[in-house]
Design an enzyme around this catalytic site. Sequence first.
Site, PDB file in Angstrom:
ATOM      1  N   ARG A 149       0.827  -1.221   0.000  1.00  0.00           N
ATOM      2  CA  ARG A 149       0.000   0.000   0.000  1.00  0.00           C
ATOM      3  C   ARG A 149       0.856   1.264   0.000  1.00  0.00           C
ATOM      4  NH1 ARG A 149      -3.424  -3.588   3.246  1.00  0.00           N
ATOM      5  NH2 ARG A 149      -1.618  -3.630   4.580  1.00  0.00           N
ATOM      6  N   ILE A 150       1.812   1.355   0.951  1.00  0.00           N
ATOM      7  CA  ILE A 150       2.609   2.591   1.066  1.00  0.00           C
ATOM      8  C   ILE A 150       3.589   2.703  -0.097  1.00  0.00           C
ATOM      9  CG2 ILE A 150       4.258   3.868   2.493  1.00  0.00           C
ATOM     10  CD1 ILE A 150       2.880   2.535   4.957  1.00  0.00           C
ATOM     11  N   ASP A 169       9.529  -6.604  -4.614  1.00  0.00           N
ATOM     12  CA  ASP A 169       8.570  -7.154  -3.652  1.00  0.00           C
ATOM     13  C   ASP A 169       8.473  -8.636  -3.982  1.00  0.00           C
ATOM     14  OD1 ASP A 169       5.732  -5.893  -2.034  1.00  0.00           O
ATOM     15  OD2 ASP A 169       6.016  -8.041  -2.456  1.00  0.00           O
ATOM     16  N   GLU A 259      12.945   2.275  20.280  1.00  0.00           N
ATOM     17  CA  GLU A 259      12.290   3.580  20.380  1.00  0.00           C
ATOM     18  C   GLU A 259      11.724   3.779  21.780  1.00  0.00           C
ATOM     19  OE1 GLU A 259       9.502   3.848  17.137  1.00  0.00           O
ATOM     20  OE2 GLU A 259      11.077   3.773  15.644  1.00  0.00           O
ATOM     21  N   HIS A 278       9.567   8.861  14.682  1.00  0.00           N
ATOM     22  CA  HIS A 278       8.462   7.976  14.276  1.00  0.00           C
ATOM     23  C   HIS A 278       7.139   8.758  14.116  1.00  0.00           C
ATOM     24  CE1 HIS A 278       7.203   3.487  14.271  1.00  0.00           C
ATOM     25  NE2 HIS A 278       6.416   4.182  13.485  1.00  0.00           N
TER      26      HIS A 278
HETATM   27  P1  NAD Z   1       1.691  -3.701   2.997  1.00  0.00           P
HETATM   28  O1  NAD Z   1       1.470  -4.995   3.689  1.00  0.00           O
HETATM   29  O2  NAD Z   1       0.603  -3.131   2.163  1.00  0.00           O
HETATM   30  O3  NAD Z   1       3.028  -3.782   2.086  1.00  0.00           O
HETATM   31  C1  NAD Z   1       4.205  -4.353   2.535  1.00  0.00           C
HETATM   32  C2  NAD Z   1       4.827  -5.036   1.333  1.00  0.00           C
HETATM   33  O4  NAD Z   1       6.133  -5.496   1.706  1.00  0.00           O
HETATM   34  C3  NAD Z   1       4.054  -6.254   0.834  1.00  0.00           C
HETATM   35  O5  NAD Z   1       3.685  -6.088  -0.525  1.00  0.00           O
HETATM   36  C4  NAD Z   1       5.012  -7.412   1.024  1.00  0.00           C
HETATM   37  O6  NAD Z   1       4.915  -8.396   0.011  1.00  0.00           O
HETATM   38  C5  NAD Z   1       6.352  -6.693   0.983  1.00  0.00           C
HETATM   39  N1  NAD Z   1       7.437  -7.444   1.582  1.00  0.00           N
HETATM   40  C6  NAD Z   1       7.419  -8.325   2.601  1.00  0.00           C
HETATM   41  N2  NAD Z   1       8.647  -8.813   2.824  1.00  0.00           N
HETATM   42  C7  NAD Z   1       9.471  -8.215   1.921  1.00  0.00           C
HETATM   43  C8  NAD Z   1      10.848  -8.298   1.646  1.00  0.00           C
HETATM   44  N3  NAD Z   1      11.644  -9.116   2.343  1.00  0.00           N
HETATM   45  N4  NAD Z   1      11.348  -7.526   0.667  1.00  0.00           N
HETATM   46  C9  NAD Z   1      10.549  -6.711  -0.066  1.00  0.00           C
HETATM   47  N5  NAD Z   1       9.223  -6.612   0.142  1.00  0.00           N
HETATM   48  C10 NAD Z   1       8.708  -7.340   1.126  1.00  0.00           C
HETATM   49  O7  NAD Z   1       2.105  -2.681   4.149  1.00  0.00           O
HETATM   50  P2  NAD Z   1       2.077  -1.085   4.062  1.00  0.00           P
HETATM   51  O8  NAD Z   1       0.759  -0.603   4.547  1.00  0.00           O
HETATM   52  O9  NAD Z   1       2.579  -0.664   2.754  1.00  0.00           O
HETATM   53  O10 NAD Z   1       3.128  -0.738   5.217  1.00  0.00           O
HETATM   54  C11 NAD Z   1       4.508  -1.051   5.059  1.00  0.00           C
HETATM   55  C12 NAD Z   1       5.224  -0.839   6.357  1.00  0.00           C
HETATM   56  O11 NAD Z   1       5.263   0.557   6.666  1.00  0.00           O
HETATM   57  C13 NAD Z   1       4.498  -1.420   7.586  1.00  0.00           C
HETATM   58  O12 NAD Z   1       4.717  -2.792   7.723  1.00  0.00           O
HETATM   59  C14 NAD Z   1       5.122  -0.646   8.692  1.00  0.00           C
HETATM   60  O13 NAD Z   1       6.293  -1.313   9.099  1.00  0.00           O
HETATM   61  C15 NAD Z   1       5.501   0.680   8.041  1.00  0.00           C
HETATM   62  N6  NAD Z   1       4.727   1.812   8.587  1.00  0.00           N
HETATM   63  C16 NAD Z   1       5.411   2.837   9.134  1.00  0.00           C
HETATM   64  C17 NAD Z   1       4.737   3.908   9.680  1.00  0.00           C
HETATM   65  C18 NAD Z   1       5.475   5.071  10.283  1.00  0.00           C
HETATM   66  O14 NAD Z   1       4.930   5.753  11.137  1.00  0.00           O
HETATM   67  N7  NAD Z   1       6.706   5.346   9.888  1.00  0.00           N
HETATM   68  C19 NAD Z   1       3.334   3.937   9.669  1.00  0.00           C
HETATM   69  C20 NAD Z   1       2.665   2.887   9.060  1.00  0.00           C
HETATM   70  C21 NAD Z   1       3.365   1.820   8.524  1.00  0.00           C
END
Ligand code: NAD
Length: 308
Positions: A149-150, A169, A259, A278
């Site tokens: 998603r992100i 990915d 953290e 964060h």
């Molecule tokens: P998501 O589940 O939609 O996407 C994560 C993607 O990572 C998936 O497509 C998955 O297949 C891929 N993935 C898994 N293992 C992998 C690897 N070894 N190498 C490459 N890709 C891999 O999650 P999202 O909503 O996009 O969020 C991603 C991450 O962002 C969250 O897990 C969280 O850790 C982080 N996040 C951070 C904040 C912040 O405040 N900084 C806030 C929200 C989320």
Amino acid sequence: MKVLACDGIDPAAVKRIRDAGHEVVEAKGLAAPDLIIALKGVHGLMVRSATKVTAEVLAATPDLRVVVRAGTGLDNVDRAAAEARGVVVRNTPNANSVSVAEITFALLLGLERHVASAGSDLRAGRWEKTKYQGREVCGRMLGIVGFGRIGREVATRARAFGMNVIAFDPLLKSPPAGFDWVKIADYDTVLRECDVLTLHVPLTDSTKHSLSTREFGLMKPDAVLVNASRGGVVDEAALHAALTTGKLRAAATDVFEKEPAPADHPLLSLPNLLAMPHLGASTSEAQKRAGLDAADALLEVLAGAQTI
Ligand code: NAD
């Protein structure tokens, strides 16, 4: 039914639950044993990131039916212990994506245009023009690790900035619908080809320290790193070495392995590191969205529990 809303859940979410006829008690700063006392007779628990829902807490709260985390990760909820006790665990995976994508660009542009250091010099009476020559992002190759998603929100914004995008990915062999302009490649190719690397993976056994000495060695010395995923994905000692030996030009991070990061954290003394505490999901829009999504998830589970 009774709901405990911890950590400053958005008022609109609390109202939505009350409007559905449930009693809501709001609390902040609760940890066991006070959390266990507060959970007596409670069927639904809502948390952000501060409240730790441990196996000990879950074992002492027999009335609990559902725990909802208003946010993406479930790092502060012992999901296995909850599910073993029949407690449903939910999160709000879509609520933060835009905010995290935007902070990724805040970090990247802030890093490349020296926003924080030029601003603090100015406040100290130093009008520095030559010291802070920056770099454009337009025309550069953005490597995205984790195209969920992100990662996709980041790619969309990168395109608007005129960047080229390469992504890795493990779930993708070719670009997903709507992203045919993104090159999908293996991890090492992304590391070798990118000018900017941005991480959007969860912290798992396979991603822990997945950016370490070997990986920095593959990157261009002129490349920069942005990490708004999770601390622990990057090996901080290896990052420190890469930034101090010229293997990596600069880095920006929103997250740390432990953290809150202490003021004497070795990375925080480096001039080529931009850091934030964060704040990726800390926007009023994301918090409201997360609260309302969490309220809907909680109401759905409680509705099911009422009919049993
Ligand atoms: P998501 O589940 O939609 O996407 C994560 C993607 O990572 C998936 O497509 C998955 O297949 C891929 N993935 C898994 N293992 C992998 C690897 N070894 N190498 C490459 N890709 C891999 O999650 P999202 O909503 O996009 O969020 C991603 C991450 O962002 C969250 O897990 C969280 O850790 C982080 N996040 C951070 C904040 C912040 O405040 N900084 C806030 C929200 C989320």
